[in-house]
Scaffold this motif. Structure first.
Motif, short mmCIF file in Angstrom:
data_model
loop_
_atom_site.label_atom_id
_atom_site.label_comp_id
_atom_site.label_asym_id
_atom_site.label_seq_id
_atom_site.Cartn_x
_atom_site.Cartn_y
_atom_site.Cartn_z
N LYS A 5 0.68 -14.43 11.68
CA LYS A 5 1.84 -13.53 11.67
C LYS A 5 1.70 -12.58 12.84
CE LYS A 5 5.28 -11.45 9.56
NZ LYS A 5 5.42 -10.03 9.51
N LEU A 6 2.84 -12.31 13.47
CA LEU A 6 2.85 -11.34 14.58
C LEU A 6 3.26 -9.97 14.06
CD1 LEU A 6 4.60 -13.36 17.41
CD2 LEU A 6 2.30 -12.39 17.48
N PHE A 7 2.54 -8.97 14.51
CA PHE A 7 2.91 -7.59 14.19
C PHE A 7 3.10 -6.87 15.51
CE2 PHE A 7 0.61 -9.13 10.56
CZ PHE A 7 1.26 -8.59 9.46
N ARG A 8 4.34 -6.42 15.75
CA ARG A 8 4.62 -5.75 17.03
C ARG A 8 4.66 -4.25 16.83
NH1 ARG A 8 6.38 -10.08 20.33
NH2 ARG A 8 7.27 -11.63 18.95
N ASN A 9 4.17 -3.58 17.87
CA ASN A 9 4.16 -2.10 17.87
C ASN A 9 3.55 -1.52 16.60
OD1 ASN A 9 5.44 -1.92 20.40
ND2 ASN A 9 7.36 -2.54 19.36
N ILE A 10 2.34 -1.91 16.40
CA ILE A 10 1.67 -1.43 15.20
C ILE A 10 1.44 0.08 15.30
CG2 ILE A 10 0.50 -3.56 14.48
CD1 ILE A 10 -1.95 -2.16 16.04
N PRO A 11 1.50 0.74 14.15
CA PRO A 11 1.33 2.19 14.18
C PRO A 11 -0.10 2.56 14.57
CG PRO A 11 1.36 1.39 11.92
CD PRO A 11 1.67 0.21 12.81
#
Lengths: 348, 801
Positions: B219-225
């Motif tokens: 899974k891709l997670f973009r702009n993670i906090p």
């Protein structure tokens, strides 16, 4: 008074006087030499009594029997009194002699050997005898084993996760130092038909070295195969064993566990003797001490040795001897068993 | 493995989990609880406080006087830290609390009253080092207990998970076990993720060999906090022995602990392209792993690669180049399934085990991958309010993960020794999430995916029934096979007897390791002796001292006496009965020979109040040999054949020969070896091959009637050359002594003034007897004269006047 009576009376009087004198004199006797003199005087060849007895033939016939009887009785009395006295003197003499022979009983005795069987051998033999009493025989096998007997035929093929529990010394790709005594199970089954009851003592090897691990230690393996053997038999056998080796007062419990070559499998604990089951440092708070692993022989094993799993069944168990010694005697460092410090060995 | 009860509780529909009951139920069903740790107790009397105000300490520039609100009151606390400000929430240890084993008391610090202590993370046992006091989230309620506020009001169970239960290497797995045991419902999130799988093709997953990697989900997670993990999450990790790092790493660890599925996070921007390839390593391919080591791989290792190079060793460890850092913006989360034995082999080969490899080795359920990604998403949303994209990439070659097994009700009774009702069995299986139905005394069961590897056969289900039913409820049944007779074999009995006999005559039994160093063999010159040359070698010894299997016991026994001499125990008689090893032709098991070694050193007798001191010598050792021999070879001949061994004194060295069979060696340790090993005193050694010794024993004991006629004993002293051997004289006497000569005993040897130089007087006592009559002195005289005559002829012996 007839002449006969007169003669007898006379003899009686003489004998009486003689005896009175004897008794009086005997009392004054102080030792064996004086006693000897009295003996000569009263029953010696020349004494009155003996002479009388000797000359009895000269007496008139009607007196003979009575005179003979009287003097004989008198002589016997003298003789026995002297013997009694002699015994007393002899006892005194012995006592005096032995008194002088006294030794110092507190001196140490002359040494014989002070040998000692190794604690491991002692406990192995003790366990062997318990199982022999239950009908077991003792089997042995090689300490260097093939991968087949040590793992493969025990349901632990290459890549099996249980292999990582045994850190193994290898001689070659297929030959290794046995990591447990279990390979003997397979070897024995291959060459014997059920029913069989064996235990297998022996050295085993794992690649580990610290306070609680030595690269070599001692195990005893057990195997029972027959028609109709069940988990209840396993419980009875191991309970009996645990009570024999640790004492009847200890509680025994069976916990499910996992071994690749038994199913169902169990670990066996005895109640902690230090805290009585309440939990302490020795039993790490649990109140129980683990003593062995066991289980019903996995039916797969029978296919390796040509038994029919629908016909026979069995159970197996294994224990570490050093661990049992440690629990029994409170030994805290496994390495001590192989350092051979005589100050350690001679304690047991 | 450690799990916490609160965490488990999240997956169970149960009012309250009683730690002791849970621990005992787990232990008695096969998941042994090694330890129950009450974490909350450690934080007794530590509460949440609010810093109301603070001012410098009048007498110390380093200290501050703080006013801290703890809800019920305000406390004055002297504090050495500087990292706080007004309104900060802090952990306040009240008088009575225990911090690092010290009890906090109200006291004066440099003249100022301090009614408690504001604690640092280190003081609270949450990290190994910390600067300043711990500042808590502002949501923490003032006056509440600290442990409760930060998730430390918990109980940790330390579990031993057996290798057959990879499903239990997780919080959910344990919760599932407990649900079976206490009958509480298991609640795991029911996610419908089918609709979300592979809905776009922005990212590709290619699997070369589905046998090695049955499934790869990502899974891709973009702009993670860019935030820290919340304290409760960090604390749970800490309680489970995992060190918090950053949010993403913490979450991968947290979710792995929860579901059992290892996750790996790549820095997406460091990957070469939008493609992951699962392939075998190229021979010699190397990768720098996140522990900064360069790993060189074989072509049977499995790697995760981008289109340029390997970026992780599959299932073992990620690569350094694609590791998450504080600059990471986009993450590719891997949740994959790898083939256990392959991971195990690679992990062993490169000598690297990780939490992930440990799990993969045991074969993980491939159904977990997407579920675990969903848990990760959920948590990320919960702690960071972060919504992710829809698509979950999943490359999965569907495999059958359901298995039908028939369990005969009768089989359960047969194996366990107790008949268990079919309904009860069925209920137990149902509780274990094994669906089933009863049909004609057979239970048709369907094993779920998470137990697929473990439950294959009928017997596996019998075990499941037994462990849940309870071993303690099974009967203890005397075995019918016990009417057999147990016994030692003749061989075993003899070994046991020899051991016992040697102890009785004063020897102590030692047991040494079977290993020896090459250097040690060299030191004793054993390597130069034929028969001891072909040694068995360990491929992976612990160290050089444990490199070879010993071909003889001598070096170990020498070490034993030396060690004991160092402890000032100098008079020693020891023995060992152990295997020695000799190489066999290749591919075959080595020869194993059961050997008895005996070693004597020091004094045979101490000076006593009535005894003279005497050192051990060769004849003490030979006496022991004769003692053993006579027990088993009452009529056998024992000879020492002279033969030099390099480890023995050249003149005191021989082969032990019993009934024409060489069974061992005996001698005095070579003085040079005594010197080189710094033993400091003479030693004598003998080694007997127990296999030969025992297997050669013949059952020779026979009854002969007890002699009815007296014997005539004659003493005979002869003078011969010093070099004449006693053995030869005895043989000669026997030869000419006729069958009337029953016994010969040497009772004196004299050398000295009364006879010529280079000569010795040997005095023998001869015993003549005839079983049928009383002998006459005259006939003995004739025999003795004949003996003397032949001794004279053979050895130039003359009678000593």
């Amino acid at each position: 008074m007839s002449k006969k009576e007169k003669n007898i009376d006379q003899l009686e009087k003489k004998i009486k006087t003689e005896l009175d004198n004897f008794t009086r004199e005997l009392e004054t006797v102080k030792n064996l030499i004086e006693l000897d003199k009295i003996r000569t005087k009263y029953i010696g060849k020349k004494s009155f009594l003996i002479k009388t007895l000797k000359n009895i033939g000269d007496l008139p016939d009607d007196i003979k029997p009575i005179a003979g009887k009287k003097s004989n009785t008198a002589r016997n009395k003298v003789e026995s009194d002297i013997l009694k006295k002699e015994k007393i003197f002899k006892n005194i003499e012995y006592e005096n002699k032995l008194r002088k022979e006294s030794i110092d009983l507190s001196l140490p005795g002359r040494s014989t050997g002070t040998g000692r069987k190794n604690i491991i051998s002692q406990v192995v033999e003790e366990i062997e005898e318990i199982f022999i009493g239950m009908g077991f025989e003792i089997a042995e096998g090689p300490e260097v084993e093939t991968d087949y007997y040590n793992f493969e035929a025990l349901n632990t093929p290459r890549g099996h996760p249980a292999r990582s529990l045994h850190d193994t010394f290898f001689i070659s790709k297929d030959i290794l130092m046995r990591t447990h005594t279990s390979p003997v199970q397979i070897r024995y089954m291959e060459s014997h038909k059920p029913p069989l009851l064996i235990i297998v003592p022996g050295k085993v090897y794992r690649r580990d070295y610290d306070v609680s691990h030595t690269p070599m230690f001692t195990q005893i393996e057990g195997l029972v195969i027959d028609k109709g053997i069940n988990f209840g038999n396993l419980k009875w056998t191991l309970e009996t064993f645990a009570h024999e080796i640790f004492g009847k007062d200890r509680k025994v419990r069976f916990r499910p566990h996992y071994f690749p070559f038994t199913e169902p499998s169990a670990e066996v604990d005895v109640s902690c003797n230090i805290c009585g089951g309440k939990g302490c440092r020795v039993c790490s708070g649990s109140g129980w001490l683990e003593i062995l692993g066991a289980g019903m022989v996995d039916p797969n094993l029978y296919s390796f040795v040509g038994y029919n799993p629908e016909e026979v069944s069995g159970f197996a168990f294994g224990m570490g001897i050093e661990r049992i010694c440690m629990l029994r005697y409170g030994i805290d460092d496994l390495r001590l068993f192989f350092e051979n410090d005589l100050r350690f060995i001679n304690q047991f | 493995m450690k799990v916490t009860l609160n965490w488990i509780g999240e997956f169970l529909n149960a009012e309250r989990l009683e730690p002791e009951n849970i621990a005992s139920a787990l232990t008695m069903s096969g998941t042994e609880v090694k330890k129950v740790e009450y974490i909350g107790d450690k934080y007794k009397d530590i509460v949440i406080g609010r810093v109301v105000d603070f001012s410098p300490h009048p007498d110390s520039s380093k200290l501050s006087l703080c006013e801290v609100d703890i809800g019920s009151s305000k406390l004055n606390i002297v504090c050495g830290a500087k990292n706080f400000k007004k309104e900060d929430r802090v952990a306040v240890a009240l008088p009575g609390a225990k911090i690092k084993n010290i009890i906090i008391r109200k006291n004066k610090i440099r003249g100022q009253i301090s009614e408690g202590m504001m604690c640092s993370e280190m003081e609270l046992g949450l990290s190994s080092e910390s600067e300043g006091i711990m500042i808590l989230d502002n949501n923490c309620k003032i006056g509440d207990s600290f442990s409760k506020s930060v998730g430390l009001d918990d109980v940790v169970l330390e579990l031993e998970i057996t290798p057959n239960r990879p499903d239990c290497l997780s919080v959910i797995g344990i919760a599932r076990e407990i649900s079976t045991l206490i009958g509480a419902e298991l609640i795991t999130g029911k996610y419908d993720f089918q609709k979300r799988l592979n809905i776009d093709s922005k990212f590709k997953i290619e699997i070369d060999d589905y046998n090695l990697c049955p499934r790869y989900s990502a899974k891709l997670f973009r702009n993670i906090p860019n935030i820290q993990s919340p304290q409760w999450l960090k604390n749970r990790l800490i309680l489970c022995d995992v060190r918090p790092v950053d949010l993403i790493v913490d979450l991968t660890n947290y979710v792995m602990l929860e579901t059992g599925q290892p996750l790996h996070a790549f820095d997406k921007d460091m990957l070469y392209s939008n493609k992951i390839i699962v392939r075998r390593a190229r021979k010699g391919e190397n990768i720098k792993t996140i522990d900064d080591s360069i790993r060189i791989l074989d072509d049977d290792a499995l790697v995760i690669a981008d289109e340029d190079k390997a970026v992780a060793i599959a299932g073992i460890m990620g690569g350094k180049d694609t590791e998450i850092s504080e600059n990471t913006k986009n993450v590719l989360l891997e949740s994959a399934n790898f083939y256990g034995p392959s991971i195990m082999r690679t992990s062993k080969k490169i000598g690297l085990r990780s939490e992930a490899s440990n799990r993969f080795e045991k074969k993980i359920d491939p159904m977990l991958t997407v579920f675990t990604i969903r848990r990760f998403e959920d948590l990320l949303e919960k702690v960071a309010n972060f919504k992710t994209e829809e698509c979950i990439y999943d490359n999965f070659k569907k495999v059958k993960r359901e298995r039908k097994i028939n369990l005969r009700v009768g089989k359960v009774g047969q194996v366990l020794g107790k008949d268990i009702d079919a309904g009860l069995i069925s209920g137990i299986l149902t509780n274990l999430k094994i669906s089933n139905r009863i049909k004609d005394n057979i239970i048709e069961a369907t094993v779920p995916s998470f137990r697929y590897e473990d439950l294959e056969r009928e017997i596996d289900l019998v075990e499941e029934v037994a462990r849940i039913y309870g071993y303690d409820r099974l009967d203890s049944i005397p075995t019918s096979a016990s009417n057999r007779r147990g016994k030692y074999s003749l061989y075993q009995k003899t070994i046991k007897d020899i051991r016992q006999a040697l102890c009785y005559i004063g020897l102590v039994e030692v047991i040494n390791y079977s290993f020896i160093s090459a250097e040690s063999l060299k030191k004793f010159k054993i390597n130069l002796e034929d028969g001891y040359k072909n040694n068995v070698e360990i491929l992976n010894p612990i160290n050089e001292d444990f490199k070879l299997l010993r071909p003889m016991l001598l070096p170990a026994l020498m070490k034993n006496i030396k060690d004991n001499i160092n402890h000032n125990i100098k008079d020693i008689g020891i023995f060992e009965i152990s295997k020695v090893f000799k190489k066999n032709s290749s591919g075959k098991l080595p020869f194993e020979i059961n050997m008895l070694g005996v070693m004597l050193t020091g004094k045979a007798a101490q000076k006593g109040w009535d005894e003279e001191e005497r050192a051990f010598d060769f004849y003490d050792l030979k006496g022991i040999l004769e003692f053993i021999c006579k027990r088993y070879y009452p009529y056998g001949s024992l000879r020492i054949k002279e033969r030099q061994y390099r480890f023995f004194h050249p003149r005191i060295s021989g082969i032990v020969n019993i009934e024409d069979l060489d069974v061992g060696i005996i001698g005095k340790i070579h003085p040079v070896i005594i010197e080189e090993t710094e033993t400091g005193q003479d030693a004598y050694y003998m080694e007997l091959d127990m296999d030969k010794f025992i297997n050669n024993i013949k059952e020779t004991k026979k009854y002969k009637f007890v002699p009815a006629f007296p014997s005539i004993d004659i003493d005979l002293a002869i003078v011969v050359d010093n070099k004449i051997k006693s053995e030869d004289i005895v043989n000669e006497i026997k030869e000419s002594g006729t069958e009337l000569l029953k016994k010969i005993r040497l009772f004196d040897i004299y050398r000295g003034e009364q006879i010529e130089k280079d000569k010795k007087s040997m005095a023998y006592s001869l015993s003549f007897r005839d079983d049928a009559r009383t002998l006459k002195d005259t006939e003995i005289e004739i025999i003795v004269n004949r003996i003397l005559e032949s001794l004279g002829r053979k050895f130039n012996a003359r009678i000593r006047e």
